[in-house]
Design an enzyme around this catalytic site. Structure first.
Site, PDB file in Angstrom:
ATOM      1  N   CYS A 174      -1.868   8.985   2.695  1.00 30.60           N
ATOM      2  CA  CYS A 174      -1.745   8.529   1.306  1.00 30.60           C
ATOM      3  C   CYS A 174      -3.060   8.693   0.558  1.00 30.60           C
ATOM      4  O   CYS A 174      -3.065   8.929  -0.650  1.00 30.60           O
ATOM      5  CB  CYS A 174      -1.282   7.072   1.273  1.00 30.60           C
ATOM      6  SG  CYS A 174      -2.365   5.935   2.159  1.00 30.60           S
ATOM      7  N   GLU A 191       0.893  -1.169   0.000  1.00 28.84           N
ATOM      8  CA  GLU A 191       0.000   0.000   0.000  1.00 28.84           C
ATOM      9  C   GLU A 191       0.917   1.201   0.000  1.00 28.84           C
ATOM     10  O   GLU A 191       1.506   1.535   1.030  1.00 28.84           O
ATOM     11  CB  GLU A 191      -0.923  -0.047   1.224  1.00 28.84           C
ATOM     12  CG  GLU A 191      -2.144   0.852   1.094  1.00 28.84           C
ATOM     13  CD  GLU A 191      -1.858   2.289   1.479  1.00 28.84           C
ATOM     14  OE1 GLU A 191      -1.621   3.105   0.546  1.00 28.84           O
ATOM     15  OE2 GLU A 191      -1.858   2.600   2.663  1.00 28.84           O
TER      16      GLU A 191
END
Length: 450
Positions: A261, A227
């Site tokens: 993010c 990720e």
């Protein structure tokens, strides 16, 4: 030694001694020995321990939230919310994990054929500092429920958070070795991946870190889930509910002081509503309270380290030199960076094509649906996109055109235990959370009985 320093006031908080090779090997061996017993436990036992974990997190949310805030500068109310979300993911898998891993019967010419899910073993998690509890718990809860065990290499500036997470699992009653925090330098990750007892790796972090971990794991044919970064677009169409979109875009960009993010980092506005939207957006952003992250009414804290603030400053200055216009903020003081809005941003500017990890958003305009999609996809990242429109059918037609891991309509992109989470392109691969996440580190064993 690993030392955590309060980014708001520079206070030295904690120091932790790094493990030597012998100590590291001993801990990994303990995890493996624990796994051999843990995988034989019943789902009901694992479920009860996860519920114990959730109760501990809820009961001590303020205590753990203060640790997060002191180590990486997140405003305290957001830190407490992070801890409470960790309780939610524990409760979710305690309730649903068993059913998600039931045998999957498949009709064939056999008397009986099915897929059986079995754990892999010791899973290494390499985790970042921006959500020091949540990133770990969204890995740990499904994997512990599935029968795996975990070892954690956390970011060096949140070692107290890492220590407390191990203690939380211990307080909940998990056996010794089921979840262990490893105090390590980054240069120890590669040899750790090579260890015979490490069966897979998950990493949340930067593209270079992800590429390094994936490369080393690939050498040893070990599975990875990555990720990585994101540069999500927030696309506001001309028929959007402007007031609602302004509030959602503000939270999408500026919560956690922009250090996320999945934050909305590129604001794409239809030319028809640009002026109206920006007038309201600038007003609301300028009213966000900056200050001591330990104050309950602070919304904008500080960045986790001064070098991060300097990197953000360089991205802003370089974009301005290329023609972007600062209409709010733009200044840095130590680890603090003002909430900043840039207009006249083009795809060639750093604030558009790079990931900006802090309270900065760039504004670009479009005139057609096709142009909006093209601008959104003009990024190497592919974690998620938010689109704002009152026309649901229009949204559904656009969804397949986005190169993203997630599309949220009239909402910010967020991680939810009930939904798979992950990206495409350089935002990574694999999925966390939901039934998809719990199966990532399982052997999907085919069974055929004639």
């Amino acid at each position: 030694m690993k030392t955590s320093i309060n980014p708001y006031n520079g206070e030295k908080l904690h120091s932790f001694k790094e493990l030597n090779n012998k100590e590291l090997h001993s801990k990994v061996k303990l995890s493996h020995e624990c796994y051999l017993k843990w995988k034989k436990t019943f789902f009901e036992e694992r479920s009860e321990l996860l519920l114990n974990t959730a109760r501990e997190l809820k009961a001590q949310a303020r205590k753990y939230g203060e640790i997060i805030t002191k180590e990486m500068g997140k405003p305290i109310t957001q830190s407490v919310a992070e801890v409470e979300k960790c309780a939610w993911v524990c409760e979710y898998y305690a309730e649903h994990g068993k059913k998600q891993l039931e045998e999957e019967n498949i009709k064939t010419d056999a008397s009986e054929s099915y897929v059986y899910y079995e754990p892999l073993g010791v899973i290494l998690a390499v985790m970042p500092w921006n959500y020091p509890f949540w990133q770990v718990f969204r890995f740990a809860a499904p994997n512990l429920m599935a029968g795996n065990v975990g070892v954690l290499k956390h970011a060096s500036n949140v070692m107290k958070s890492a220590q407390m997470i191990q203690e939380i699992f211990t307080l909940a009653g998990f056996p010794e070795g089921c979840f262990q925090n490893l105090v390590l330098s980054s240069d120890k990750i590669a040899p750790l991946i090579e260890h015979e007892h490490i069966k897979a790796v998950t990493l949340t972090g930067s593209k270079p870190a992800g590429a390094s971990v994936a490369s080393k794991a690939g050498e040893h044919i070990k599975k990875t889930v990555l990720e990585l970064g994101g540069s999500n677009a927030l696309i506001v169409f001309e028929d959007a509910d402007i007031d609602a979109a302004v509030t959602t875009c503000l939270n999408a960009r500026f919560q956690n002081t922009g250090q996320s993010c999945i934050a909305g980092k590129r604001l794409l506005l239809h030319t028809v509503i640009k002026d109206d939207f920006l007038e309201k957006f600038v007003t609301q952003v300028s009213e966000l309270k900056s200050g001591d992250p330990m104050d309950d009414d602070t919304y904008i804290g500080v960045l986790a380290r001064e070098d991060l603030a300097k990197d953000l400053e360089e991205q802003v200055n370089d974009s301005v030199a290329m023609g972007a216009t600062v209409i709010l903020g733009g200044k840095r003081a130590g680890t603090y960076f003002e909430p900043t809005i840039l207009c006249d941003v083009s795809p060639k500017m750093p604030v558009f094509y790079q990931e900006t990890f802090g309270p900065v958003i760039g504004v670009t305009t479009f005139s057609t649906d096709e142009e909006a999609v093209s601008l959104s996809n003009a990024s190497d990242f592919g974690l998620g996109v938010s689109i704002f429109t009152k026309d649901r059918e229009r949204a559904k037609k656009l969804i397949p055109q986005f190169d993203e891991g997630a599309v949220f309509v009239n909402e910010l992109v967020k991680s939810d235990p009930r939904l798979p989470f992950g990206g495409v392109k350089i935002s990574g691969y694999g999925r966390e959370l939901s039934s998809h996440g719990i199966k990532e580190f399982m052997n999907k064993k085919t069974v055929y009985i004639q």
